[in-house]
Enzyme design. Structure first.
Site, PDB file in Angstrom:
ATOM      1  CB  THR A 194      -0.828  -0.051   1.307  1.00  0.00           C
ATOM      2  OG1 THR A 194      -1.813  -1.049   1.164  1.00  0.00           O
ATOM      3  CG2 THR A 194      -1.456   1.259   1.673  1.00  0.00           C
TER       4      THR A 194
ATOM      5  NE  ARG B 118      -9.949  -6.032   3.960  1.00  0.00           N
ATOM      6  CZ  ARG B 118      -8.831  -5.299   3.953  1.00  0.00           C
ATOM      7  NH1 ARG B 118      -8.472  -4.655   2.884  1.00  0.00           N
ATOM      8  NH2 ARG B 118      -8.077  -5.247   5.025  1.00  0.00           N
TER       9      ARG B 118
ATOM     10  N   GLY C 120     -10.653  -1.958   3.399  1.00  0.00           N
ATOM     11  CA  GLY C 120      -9.644  -1.877   4.456  1.00  0.00           C
ATOM     12  C   GLY C 120      -9.680  -0.546   5.177  1.00  0.00           C
ATOM     13  CG  ASP C 121      -6.103   0.514   7.208  1.00  0.00           C
ATOM     14  OD1 ASP C 121      -6.002  -0.341   6.301  1.00  0.00           O
ATOM     15  OD2 ASP C 121      -5.124   1.157   7.628  1.00  0.00           O
TER      16      ASP C 121
ATOM     17  CB  THR D  94       0.916   0.645   5.302  1.00  0.00           C
ATOM     18  OG1 THR D  94       1.064  -0.641   4.704  1.00  0.00           O
ATOM     19  CG2 THR D  94       2.209   1.019   5.998  1.00  0.00           C
ATOM     20  N   GLY D  95      -0.821  -1.682   6.814  1.00  0.00           N
ATOM     21  CA  GLY D  95      -0.764  -2.878   7.645  1.00  0.00           C
ATOM     22  C   GLY D  95      -2.066  -3.638   7.538  1.00  0.00           C
TER      23      GLY D  95
ATOM     24  N   GLY E 137      -5.461  -4.057   7.777  1.00  0.00           N
ATOM     25  CA  GLY E 137      -6.471  -3.014   7.900  1.00  0.00           C
ATOM     26  C   GLY E 137      -7.520  -3.235   8.964  1.00  0.00           C
TER      27      GLY E 137
HETATM   28  N1  ASP Z   1      -3.965  -1.541   5.041  1.00  0.00           N
HETATM   29  C1  ASP Z   1      -4.217  -2.191   3.796  1.00  0.00           C
HETATM   30  C2  ASP Z   1      -5.549  -2.926   3.891  1.00  0.00           C
HETATM   31  O1  ASP Z   1      -5.804  -3.578   4.894  1.00  0.00           O
HETATM   32  C3  ASP Z   1      -3.160  -3.177   3.386  1.00  0.00           C
HETATM   33  C4  ASP Z   1      -1.733  -2.688   3.455  1.00  0.00           C
HETATM   34  O2  ASP Z   1      -1.431  -1.681   4.096  1.00  0.00           O
HETATM   35  O3  ASP Z   1      -0.858  -3.304   2.833  1.00  0.00           O
HETATM   36  O4  ASP Z   1      -6.294  -2.897   2.934  1.00  0.00           O
END
Ligand code: ASP
Length: 306
Positions: A174, A202, A204-205, A225-226, A228
């Site tokens: 991301t 779905r 994400g965050d 990022t992470g 979500g």
């Molecule tokens: N945060 C993103 C999600 O959950 C994924 C990512 O940061 O790689 O969609």
């Protein structure tokens, strides 16, 4: 001289140090450098933080190494559904899109939602219809296709497993950017393809204001990022802003609490980039690495992976 600053990220997951070749790491660092400079040169010429972060994120969306725009991960149905968000710290205006297909630069669509619609958050077909009405560029499916993303998807498509883009040996991420401009204005943006094999629409965050993205001139600008789901539950970006606003914590202290305490207790892996009104930059992560680049006025541009 005013404090200027920009930070970008290309995802919290990285290849493990043992798998990373010097050349691959060099390619990542180069891409992060290009994005950081694209944004910083706007700030340096008196441009605003919003223009700077949009330009930086567009560079990263156009780079297939990262999971945003070109190079986005595959959903369970074998397509690309992208999420993006942008926020302006001065006005608390924000724009977000979720589940959009074929839009070349979702971050620009998010910006248009903020500036040219009566809404904050659009999704799916409606968001695409809005992009068409504005004449934003669309690309065919092939544009978003990358072999490594397809391989990631093929490995799990007949299972219920949902992979963070960095949960296997090909860990690309991301993207996001935060900036402080000459006028003291902060802004943040995040863009992603989400998680490999995601389904049921779905989200994400990243596009959720206050979770993956937030900006407020009285505190900070943040892009996360992470994994979500954890960032949504911990309302990470807004929580950092609240710790600063209501408890008087510094950016560093607030980031530490979220990334190294709250998220860890929930089991949430990831990181974030953050900048405050004085140009302090924080880049914390609890994963093995986070692709990142940053530049402050009077300092050299830096990039980091681990
Ligand atoms: N945060 C993103 C999600 O959950 C994924 C990512 O940061 O790689 O969609």
């Amino acid at each position: 001289m005013a404090n200027l600053g920009i930070a970008v990220h290309g995802g919290a997951g990285t290849l493990s140090a043992t798998e990373m070749t010097i050349q691959t790491e060099g390619n990542y660092r180069k891409a992060l450098e290009i994005a950081t400079l694209a944004g910083y040169s706007i700030l340096e010429n008196g441009g605003n933080a919003l223009d700077a972060i949009e330009a930086a994120v567009i560079e990263l969306e156009n780079e297939p190494m990262f999971n945003a725009g070109r190079g986005a991960v595959f959903t369970n149905a074998g397509i690309h559904e992208m999420d993006a968000c942008i926020m302006e710290g001065k006005t608390l205006r924000a724009g977000a899109v979720a589940g959009v297909k074929n839009v070349r630069n979702p971050v620009s669509l998010a910006r248009n939602v903020m500036e040219n619609s009566n809404f904050v958050f659009l999704c799916d077909r409606g968001a695409e219809e809005f992009a068409m009405k504005l004449g934003l560029p669309f690309e065919p499916d092939e544009y978003f296709y990358t072999q490594h993303r397809r391989d990631q998807w093929l490995a799990v498509k007949d299972t219920d497993e949902v992979l963070l883009d960095h949960k296997d040996t090909r860990k690309f991420g991301t993207v996001g950017a935060v900036a402080l401009d000459f006028h003291g204005n902060l802004a943040a943006a995040t863009s992603t393809g989400g998680m490999t094999n995601k389904r049921y629409g779905r989200i994400g965050d990243c596009p959720i204001i206050g979770s993956g993205t937030y900006a407020n001139n009285s505190t900070c600008a943040i892009s996360c990022t992470g994994h979500g789901e954890y960032f949504i539950r911990a309302v990470v970006a807004h929580d950092i802003s609240c710790l600063m606003e209501y408890k008087g914590l510094s950016l560093k202290e607030a980031c530490q609490i979220l990334v190294h305490d709250k998220l860890i207790k929930l089991g949430g892996e990831g990181g974030l980039i953050a900048i405050d009104g004085n140009g302090n930059i924080e880049l914390p992560f609890n994963s093995e690495g986070m692709y990142r680049g940053w530049k402050k006025s009077g300092e050299e541009l830096q990039t980091g992976v681990y």
